[in-house]
Scaffold this motif. Structure first.
Motif: not given
Length: 158
Positions: A3-8, A38-40, A49-50
């Motif tokens: 997984q990767a998280v991208v912040v806009f 995602t809803t966060c 924790n990733f």
């Protein structure tokens, strides 16, 4: 599952990126990436924790943590609550005598101490599970603490 998280900067930018990814697609190292909102909020992501644990490992950790909570409740019951209950049980109630204020203060402090211990144990268990988002961690904490407090209240009725 990687997984990767991208912040806009904005939700509009996020929505535009998702729409473009669905239309054109994104490829990385020969694999097509799936993009979803995602809803966060970004500040609730627990980056440490990733890659730490799969869902199966989180379930195992949760069960281990629940066992720790049961052990903590047992220790609290045996070491603090049972001696208090025994002292009340063995109190001489002859001629209408009632336990003094020290008993009431002791009982109050036992309840406060038990709740504080359960607060800490439940918080540590929720951290141990390794949730990726703080919202999930807080939900787990609230459920565990509610169960622990319910047990404490049931003991208070005895």
């Amino acid at each position: 599952c990687r997984q990767a998280v991208v912040v806009f900067e904005t939700e509009a930018a996020r929505d535009a990126a998702i729409a473009k990814a669905k239309d054109v697609g994104i490829e990385f190292e020969g694999a097509k990436l799936a993009v979803e909102a995602t809803t966060c909020e970004p500040d609730t992501v627990q980056w440490e924790n990733f890659g730490n644990a799969s869902l199966f490992m989180q379930i195992i950790r949760f069960l281990q943590g629940f066992g720790c909570i049961l052990i903590a409740l047992l220790v609290w019951t045996v070491c603090f609550y049972v001696p208090y209950a025994w002292s009340l049980y063995s109190f001489n109630y002859a001629n209408g005598a009632q336990p003094g204020p020290i008993y009431n203060i002791t009982f109050t402090m036992i309840v406060v101490g038990g709740n504080a211990c359960m607060y800490e144990v439940c918080a540590r268990v929720s951290d141990f599970v390794g949730f990726k988002f703080r919202d999930s961690r807080e939900t787990c904490y609230m459920i565990l603490y509610c169960v622990a407090c319910t047990f404490n209240v049931l003991l208070d009725f005895v």
